[in-house]
Motif scaffolding. Structure first.
Motif, PDB file in Angstrom:
ATOM      1  N   VAL A   1      -0.296  -5.501   8.681  1.00  0.00           N
ATOM      2  CA  VAL A   1      -1.592  -4.812   8.646  1.00  0.00           C
ATOM      3  C   VAL A   1      -1.419  -3.383   8.148  1.00  0.00           C
ATOM      4  CG1 VAL A   1      -3.425  -3.868  10.103  1.00  0.00           C
ATOM      5  CG2 VAL A   1      -2.680  -6.237  10.417  1.00  0.00           C
ATOM      6  N   LYS A   2      -0.373  -2.718   8.590  1.00  0.00           N
ATOM      7  CA  LYS A   2      -0.131  -1.339   8.163  1.00  0.00           C
ATOM      8  C   LYS A   2       0.054  -1.263   6.644  1.00  0.00           C
ATOM      9  CE  LYS A   2       2.742   0.944  10.674  1.00  0.00           C
ATOM     10  NZ  LYS A   2       4.012   1.467  11.276  1.00  0.00           N
ATOM     11  N   GLN A   3       0.844  -2.193   6.108  1.00  0.00           N
ATOM     12  CA  GLN A   3       1.101  -2.189   4.663  1.00  0.00           C
ATOM     13  C   GLN A   3      -0.141  -2.576   3.865  1.00  0.00           C
ATOM     14  OE1 GLN A   3       3.990  -1.023   3.286  1.00  0.00           O
ATOM     15  NE2 GLN A   3       2.769  -1.147   1.398  1.00  0.00           N
ATOM     16  N   LEU A   4      -0.899  -3.544   4.386  1.00  0.00           N
ATOM     17  CA  LEU A   4      -2.127  -3.951   3.702  1.00  0.00           C
ATOM     18  C   LEU A   4      -3.120  -2.800   3.618  1.00  0.00           C
ATOM     19  CD1 LEU A   4      -2.770  -7.548   5.140  1.00  0.00           C
ATOM     20  CD2 LEU A   4      -2.085  -6.954   2.807  1.00  0.00           C
ATOM     21  N   CYS A   5      -3.188  -1.997   4.674  1.00  0.00           N
ATOM     22  CA  CYS A   5      -4.071  -0.830   4.659  1.00  0.00           C
ATOM     23  C   CYS A   5      -3.661   0.144   3.552  1.00  0.00           C
ATOM     24  CB  CYS A   5      -4.038  -0.121   6.018  1.00  0.00           C
ATOM     25  SG  CYS A   5      -4.915  -1.005   7.330  1.00  0.00           S
ATOM     26  N   ARG A   6      -2.357   0.287   3.338  1.00  0.00           N
ATOM     27  CA  ARG A   6      -1.875   1.185   2.285  1.00  0.00           C
ATOM     28  C   ARG A   6      -2.228   0.651   0.898  1.00  0.00           C
ATOM     29  NH1 ARG A   6       4.219   1.875   4.809  1.00  0.00           N
ATOM     30  NH2 ARG A   6       3.669   3.272   6.546  1.00  0.00           N
ATOM     31  N   ASN A   7      -2.186  -0.679   0.752  1.00  0.00           N
ATOM     32  CA  ASN A   7      -2.423  -1.289  -0.560  1.00  0.00           C
ATOM     33  C   ASN A   7      -3.908  -1.453  -0.897  1.00  0.00           C
ATOM     34  OD1 ASN A   7       0.340  -1.574  -0.569  1.00  0.00           O
ATOM     35  ND2 ASN A   7       0.314  -3.769  -0.132  1.00  0.00           N
ATOM     36  N   HIS A   8      -4.742  -1.444   0.132  1.00  0.00           N
ATOM     37  CA  HIS A   8      -6.135  -1.861  -0.006  1.00  0.00           C
ATOM     38  C   HIS A   8      -6.897  -1.075  -1.079  1.00  0.00           C
ATOM     39  CE1 HIS A   8     -10.449  -1.868   1.170  1.00  0.00           C
ATOM     40  NE2 HIS A   8     -10.227  -3.148   1.396  1.00  0.00           N
ATOM     41  N   ASP A   9      -6.906   0.256  -0.965  1.00  0.00           N
ATOM     42  CA  ASP A   9      -7.690   1.080  -1.888  1.00  0.00           C
ATOM     43  C   ASP A   9      -7.207   0.928  -3.322  1.00  0.00           C
ATOM     44  OD1 ASP A   9      -9.293   1.971   0.145  1.00  0.00           O
ATOM     45  OD2 ASP A   9      -8.214   3.855   0.439  1.00  0.00           O
ATOM     46  N   SER A  10      -5.899   0.892  -3.500  1.00  0.00           N
ATOM     47  CA  SER A  10      -5.339   0.763  -4.845  1.00  0.00           C
ATOM     48  C   SER A  10      -5.747  -0.554  -5.489  1.00  0.00           C
ATOM     49  CB  SER A  10      -3.808   0.861  -4.788  1.00  0.00           C
ATOM     50  OG  SER A  10      -3.253   0.604  -6.059  1.00  0.00           O
ATOM     51  N   PHE A  11      -5.732  -1.635  -4.722  1.00  0.00           N
ATOM     52  CA  PHE A  11      -6.075  -2.951  -5.266  1.00  0.00           C
ATOM     53  C   PHE A  11      -7.536  -2.991  -5.720  1.00  0.00           C
ATOM     54  CE2 PHE A  11      -7.712  -7.298  -4.719  1.00  0.00           C
ATOM     55  CZ  PHE A  11      -6.866  -7.968  -5.579  1.00  0.00           C
ATOM     56  N   PHE A  12      -8.438  -2.479  -4.900  1.00  0.00           N
ATOM     57  CA  PHE A  12      -9.849  -2.540  -5.261  1.00  0.00           C
ATOM     58  C   PHE A  12     -10.188  -1.562  -6.387  1.00  0.00           C
ATOM     59  CE2 PHE A  12     -10.104  -4.944  -1.381  1.00  0.00           C
ATOM     60  CZ  PHE A  12     -11.086  -5.876  -1.667  1.00  0.00           C
ATOM     61  N   HIS A  13      -9.418  -0.503  -6.508  1.00  0.00           N
ATOM     62  CA  HIS A  13      -9.585   0.384  -7.654  1.00  0.00           C
ATOM     63  C   HIS A  13      -9.170  -0.349  -8.937  1.00  0.00           C
ATOM     64  CE1 HIS A  13      -9.678   4.085 -10.003  1.00  0.00           C
ATOM     65  NE2 HIS A  13      -8.499   3.740 -10.489  1.00  0.00           N
ATOM     66  N   GLN A  14      -8.091  -1.121  -8.873  1.00  0.00           N
ATOM     67  CA  GLN A  14      -7.651  -1.899 -10.033  1.00  0.00           C
ATOM     68  C   GLN A  14      -8.675  -2.971 -10.402  1.00  0.00           C
ATOM     69  OE1 GLN A  14      -3.509  -3.320  -9.838  1.00  0.00           O
ATOM     70  NE2 GLN A  14      -3.091  -1.704  -8.352  1.00  0.00           N
ATOM     71  N   LEU A  15      -9.284  -3.583  -9.392  1.00  0.00           N
ATOM     72  CA  LEU A  15     -10.336  -4.570  -9.665  1.00  0.00           C
ATOM     73  C   LEU A  15     -11.503  -3.935 -10.416  1.00  0.00           C
ATOM     74  CD1 LEU A  15     -10.841  -6.836  -6.495  1.00  0.00           C
ATOM     75  CD2 LEU A  15     -10.005  -7.517  -8.747  1.00  0.00           C
TER      76      LEU A  15
END
Length: 352
Positions: A305-319
């Protein structure tokens, strides 16, 4: 559907380093045609959580593509129906075919974006309700996270792998077409120069002959005078007509070459964005599988969960970045097709 503010390069040369690309990009996404494309490809009054993955194929319907693609296939066929078979006609037809196939690919990739948002929706909802400090998660919250992870792990990656055959095939088509267009552009430029020199030379010849006629008029019979003057008239008028025809061909070749250059570059950019997203999804799937290996143990789930939180914003920005580039590509395709069709119709009007 296009406006004068469209952000499509007018030359086949790379942009100057002094161009403010950020400003140009911002202007491009503010055009009317971009907004229209954006509204057409997004579901109306539907959250991404409500998208039915099994029925996303409906977006591939040919009527939908015909509505997005302007001018569409029927308009192009009508314009080319009476065109005389030639190398130019073949190259122009190839460009229209390739640009239509690119639109189909963009439509498929937009479906991938919708799938990705739907696939990530449960994870997004989970991260919204979990505490910002993952170490304070309760066992009940960890159990819910485990169930969401199981669901996510069962779904396929929405994006094609890097260097998929779709991109490779389209790039190969555009590379080949670009080479053919460049070769014929070079030949056409040479013919125009030769015809221009021929027209100029014929005019000089006519003037020289007329002067000679005046000087020798006393000694030459009037019927000889007519013959001398008539000889250069045909080469004077004929190259002019041929030059107009060659210039019309040149304009069509240049329009097709510009469109090919723009779409080839757009495909490269979109390919890189898709590759990044495919890699990001694979990274999240690997991370979640590692968390699932220990069952419902709190510690590995908290780390995931901690790592997913770090990745979340970057992934949706790429989308969002991919969605914007897909809309820009649609807009560029329509603008290039419209400009080329205008050149074809202009040539038909001049010829009639």
């Amino acid at each position: 559907m296009t406006t004068s503010t469209e952000n499509t390069p007018r030359s086949s040369t790379p942009p100057s380093p002094s161009v403010n690309l950020t400003r140009e990009y911002t202007l491009a996404v503010q055009t009317n045609s971009y907004s229209e494309i954006w509204l057409q490809i997004h579901p109306n009054n539907c959250s991404y959580q409500e998208i039915d993955l099994e029925h996303l194929e409906a977006h591939e319907d040919q009527q939908r593509l015909a509505h997005l693609l302007q001018p569409n296939r029927e308009h192009v066929k009508e314009a080319l129906r009476y065109a005389r078979p030639s190398t130019l006609t073949r190259l122009v037809s190839a460009y229209f075919d390739h640009s239509e196939h690119t639109s189909q690919l963009c439509l498929l990739l937009h479906q991938s974006v919708l799938r990705a948002r739907s696939v990530y929706a449960p994870l997004h909802d989970l991260l919204d309700v979990l505490p910002s400090d993952s170490e304070s998660m309760t066992q009940s919250q960890c159990d819910r996270a485990f169930d969401v992870f199981l669901q996510f792990d069962c779904l396929d990656n929405p994006f094609p792998p890097p260097d998929s055959h779709n991109f490779n095939d389209m790039r190969s088509c555009f590379s080949e077409l670009k080479q053919q267009l460049n070769r014929h552009l070079s030949k056409s430029h040479s013919r125009v120069r030769i015809l221009h020199r021929g027209t100029t030379g014929s005019a000089i010849c006519l003037i020289g002959t007329a002067v000679g006629v005046v000087i020798s008029a006393i000694a030459i019979a009037s019927h000889a005078l007519v013959a001398l003057v008539a000889v250069p008239l045909l080469p004077t008028l004929l190259p002019s007509k041929m030059t107009k025809k060659e210039l019309a061909h040149l304009s069509q070749l240049e329009a097709a070459a510009r469109g090919t250059y723009v779409l080839h570059n757009d495909l490269d950019t979109i390919d890189r964005l898709v590759a990044r997203l495919h890699t990001a999804v694979e990274g999240d799937k690997l991370l979640i599988r590692l968390g699932l290996e220990r069952g419902r143990d709190k510690h590995p789930i908290q780390e995931v969960v901690k790592q997913l939180c770090r990745n979340h914003d970057s992934f949706f920005h790429q989308l969002m970045d991919l969605e914007e580039h897909l809309c820009l590509c649609f807009t560029a395709i329509n603008r290039a097709r419209s400009l080329l069709l205008q050149e074809i119709r202009l040539h038909e009007t001049q010829s009639s």
